[in-house]
Each structure stands twice: as C-alpha cells, then as structure tokens.
Design an enzyme around this catalytic site. Structure first.
Site, PDB file in Angstrom:
ATOM      1  N   GLY A 112       0.825  -1.208   0.000  1.00  0.00           N
ATOM      2  CA  GLY A 112       0.000   0.000   0.000  1.00  0.00           C
ATOM      3  C   GLY A 112       0.856   1.252   0.000  1.00  0.00           C
ATOM      4  CD  GLU A 127     -15.648   8.325   1.059  1.00  0.00           C
ATOM      5  OE1 GLU A 127     -16.079   8.554   2.221  1.00  0.00           O
ATOM      6  OE2 GLU A 127     -16.085   8.897   0.049  1.00  0.00           O
ATOM      7  CB  CYS A 134     -17.717   3.226   6.933  1.00  0.00           C
ATOM      8  SG  CYS A 134     -18.559   3.075   5.350  1.00  0.00           S
ATOM      9  CB  ALA A 177     -25.395   5.010   0.956  1.00  0.00           C
TER      10      ALA A 177
END
Length: 515
Positions: A233, A271, A305, A466
């Site tokens: 990463g 995010e 989340c 969502a």
C-alpha cells in the site's frame, strides 16, 4: 442478553467448498491458494477462523512494474471515446449479474457477511456499472460568455491518469467498483490494493473485469491488482505515476496517506472513520425508529463505516425506546452467516474483539451501564472465530469513548431535552460521515438537515444503506471525499478552461493594452 445462537458452526470443509465454488465460477484458479509460506499472505475466514490458503504477494518491485504497465495502458485508453469506454463497464456489469451469487459466496467466506448482505454488495457493483454507463455519455463541461467580442470561453474534462484504490475488508468489492466504474469511463487505468483480509474477493471481482476488458478489446494491464500488506500500500501511495489515491480505512490510515500524496502534489479521495449518530425525537414513529436503529447498529456485526454507534433520544421517550431495543437485541440470531436466519455474523478477527472489550471497559469507567450484550459466544466451538453479542450501553453524557469509532456492534445511548442540545451532541465528534433523525415534525427534520455536519443526513431511515445514485462520503475526519453517484466522476478527471478566439483580432482581458 439471551440471544438465539447457532452452536453448530460449519465445518472447514464446507467453507472451503463454498469458496472453491465461488472462485472457480468467477474464473479464478484455486491454485492461487497454494503459494509457499515465504512471500505470501495467509487468507482466513472469520466464520470459522480457519486458514483458507496462502496467496503469493507482490513485492515493492513487482508493484512498481504493475503500476508502470497501468500507466502505459492509460496512454491508449485515454484516447478511446468515452461512450466506447462505457461498454467495458457495461460488460462488467453483465458478468457481475451472471455471477452475482458466485462472487457473493467469496464475500461471505472472506468477510463473514450473510448471503443477503454479500449479494447486496455485488448488486451495488451492478448498479454503479449501470450508472457509469450512462455517465460515459455525460462527461459534460460548461460554456461561459466571454467579455471579449468574438471569443468563446468553456471548460472541458480530460482523463486524469492512473488511479490507485485502497479498499477495506468490510466492503471488499463494492467500494472498489464505485471508484473503478467511474474511473474507467473517465479514461483512467486503475491499480487496486485490496485489504489483506479480503484478497480472494478482490481476485474474483478483478477476474470478471479482466474478462470484460478482453472481450471489448480494452488494453491489457488496465486494471491490475496488488496483493500484499502495508508495504505494498505504501508503494502505491508514494508512486508519482499514480495521479489519484482513493483510500478507504481508518482515520489513522488517512493521516498517513494524505501527507504522503500531498507532498508529491497528487490527489487523494479519503473515506475514513464514521462514528454515526441518530436523533430520535418525541414525535417519531417509534416502531419505525426501532427497526431502523437495530439494523443500523447491529447489522454486519457493527462493521460498516455507516454503522449507527450513537443514539440520541429525547428524555421523554428514552426509557421506552431503550427497553424495546434491548428486547429486540435478545431476538437477534448470532452465528455463521451461512446458516439460514442468522442476522449477526462474526467480527473480522481477534483485534476487533479486543477493541470492543476495551471500549466497553472504558465506557463503564466513564459512567456507562451495559444494558445487554458485549460477550463472546461460540468460542468453545471455534476459538479462532470471534462472535459477539451486540451491546447497548446507556451513557450519562457523551464521553471520551464515544468520540472515537470502535468497529464493533456497540450502541451508546444518551438523552437530550431540546433539539439544539441534540444537535450539539450529534456534531460533537471529530468524524462526520452519516447521520439520521427520526421525527414527524417537518421543522425538526429541516433544521436537522441544515445543521448536521455529516456528508450524509437522513430523515426517518437509519444511517446505513446508501444508494449509488447519491454521492457517498463525509466531512471532518471522515476525509471529505465523495464516491459513487451524483458528480463524483469529476474526481477522476482533470478540468481545463479553454478560450477560443474567432474574431481575427487580439483584444486582451480586462481591457489591458500591449503594443
């Protein structure tokens, strides 16, 4: 809390079989699980705690090579007309539809989601592909009046470059698709570094996308996957060829990623943490609020989340609502998500369980009362799997433990006397992702929508769930990024302002004279 639990967890063989079915159907060779221990990642299932296999990992050197090839793929992909690029995501969506159940099996095994939730995640991928297909014909700019005669002023949008996506375990494939579908129609290539806890789901999703790319004639190496841990990463984040890093994870991770990318003047789309709250007003439909609260707080074992973590209830109805929540929690079935009727699956690993226990201890030290839950179940049967009873904790006020996000099913409850106080409590945390109010009072709902400091604000629904049509993201320590719907496509493109002179003269702006 007395909860219905399934003491007969599945066998290792049944979980391995489910995984093999999903991988094979998605076009992933199951030999991928047979890497040598050196230089590999260990894949585990939180359902049983078993080792699924070992997957060969990238090195910083191979990661750099993949990024280089993605940059070369971008050079040709950017010249493909956007509506033609849209055909790639259209085909991907078709393959996802055909293999929805297959990819969902991998998500269930690797992330511990129920089949319904796993299938819902794949459906999000299908939905964003449909959205992106339409967007491929609407990468619009604006034309503005010029102050100079015989001139036209306009804006245009152009492909950005290589987009790096770092995703989290809790939505192992959906968040990738939010970024990738839009980035592809924008003309970008995408390099994906999935969570080390969900590599197999990533390989399944990427296999279907690679098949779609081959079928429509897209460049090779357009959408490579990087397998590895933090070092891989880090290599992606630091590479100057990566124009945008879209990273989903903890606030801590965001604090590390943001400055590194900023130092090289790249772009970030972050995010990060949630710590979401819902206000329940005296005028609320209590039955509606109850259903919304329980799913948002306990669904996915509190590992979304957008999970509801703070409940702010008017003092006149608090005792009744809390009693009903505790009663509802006592009916939740806890166990393997592969078993029909189970609503609460496992935590991802021991670290999540320890974090939950630490948070409950801190809450009690700060005056909180654990009304139900918090304990571990099924540990005797599967010591390496971590199943917990969702907890409800009554707090005297919003204390320090409530100001940080614990990724586990803990619902803190506080009371308020007027809406201004409720809003102050609601906004009094560093995070700002999702929020909700349950009310039948129009004035209350409108005041909440204008005062909630979150990127998502709902009325009479919970904080989670969502739709892809609206932009997803939050404020403050949540990072400020926006993904998925609305005009989120702009994050994956660069804007240019163009002036076109067709007058035959050369007047300067603002009346400046020269020569």
């Amino acid at each position: 809390m007395t909860a219905t639990t399934h003491t007969a967890l599945p066998t290792d063989e049944s979980i391995s079989s489910l995984l093999t079915e999903g991988l094979s159907a998605c076009g992933v060779d199951t030999a991928v699980l047979g890497a040598e221990p050196a230089g590999s990642l260990t894949a585990r299932s939180p359902i049983t705690g078993q080792v699924l296999g070992r997957i060969a990992a990238d090195t910083p050197e191979t990661a750099a090579e993949k990024i280089g090839r993605a940059r070369q793929a971008f050079d040709s992909w950017r010249d493909v007309p956007a509506p033609v690029r849209g055909q790639l995501v259209s085909r991907w969506g078709q393959l996802l539809t055909e293999h929805k159940e297959d990819l969902a099996k991998i998500v269930t095994v690797e992330a511990g989601k129920t089949p319904s939730e796993a299938a819902g995640e794949v459906q999000e991928m299908i939905d964003i592909c449909e959205f992106a297909l339409g967007q491929s014909r609407q990468l619009w700019g604006k034309t503005m009046p010029s102050e100079r005669p015989g001139h036209r002023l306009m804006e245009t949008w152009h492909p950005l470059g290589v987009v790096g996506v770092i995703s989290a375990f809790n939505f192992p494939v959906a968040v990738y698709s939010w970024n990738t579908a839009l980035a592809l129609v924008a003309g970008d290539s995408v390099v994906w570094k999935p969570s080390e806890n969900a590599v197999l789901a990533a390989l399944g999703a990427q296999s279907l996308l690679a098949r779609a790319a081959a079928e429509v004639g897209a460049p090779e190496d357009l959408v490579p996957v990087l397998v590895g841990g933090r070092d891989i990463g880090d290599a992606l984040v630091r590479d100057r060829r990566v124009a945008l890093v879209s990273a989903t994870g903890s606030v801590r991770m965001g604090r590390e990623v943001g400055p590194i990318v900023a130092e090289r003047f790249g772009r970030v789309l972050l995010e990060l943490g949630g710590n979401n709250a819902a206000i329940v007003a005296p005028s609320a439909d209590i039955d509606l609020a109850l259903r919304g609260v329980v799913f948002a707080a306990a669904g996915t074992a509190g590992q979304r989340c957008t999970t509801l973590r703070r409940l702010i209830v008017h003092e006149s109805i608090a005792d009744d609502l809390v009693d009903r929540i505790v009663s509802a929690y006592s009916t939740l079935s806890i166990g393997s998500p592969t078993t029909d009727g189970v609503l609460v699956g496992p935590l991802i690993n021991e670290g999540s369980y320890r974090a939950m226990q630490d948070a409950l201890e801190q809450a009690q030290a700060e005056g909180g009362e654990v009304l139900c839950g918090g304990g571990r179940v099924l540990a005797d049967e599967r010591p390496d799997a971590y199943y917990v009873e969702p907890a409800v904790v009554r707090m005297p006020s919003q204390t320090a433990v409530m100001e940080s996000e614990t990724f586990a099913p803990i619902l803190y409850v506080v009371t308020y006397s007027d809406l201004d106080e409720a809003l102050e409590i609601h906004n009094g945390v560093p995070q700002g992702l999702s929020s909700a109010i349950f009310t039948s009072d129009l004035a209350e709902s409108e005041r909440f929508l204008s005062r909630s400091d979150c990127g998502i604000a709902n009325v009479n629904i919970g904080t989670s769930g969502a739709e892809i049509g609206g932009a997803f993201g939050g404020e403050k320590e949540t990072g400020g990024g926006r993904e998925s719907g609305s005009d989120s496509w702009k994050a994956y493109m660069r804007q240019a302002t163009n002036t076109i002179n067709y007058s035959g003269e050369l007047p300067l702006a603002q009346g400046v004279e020269f020569l």
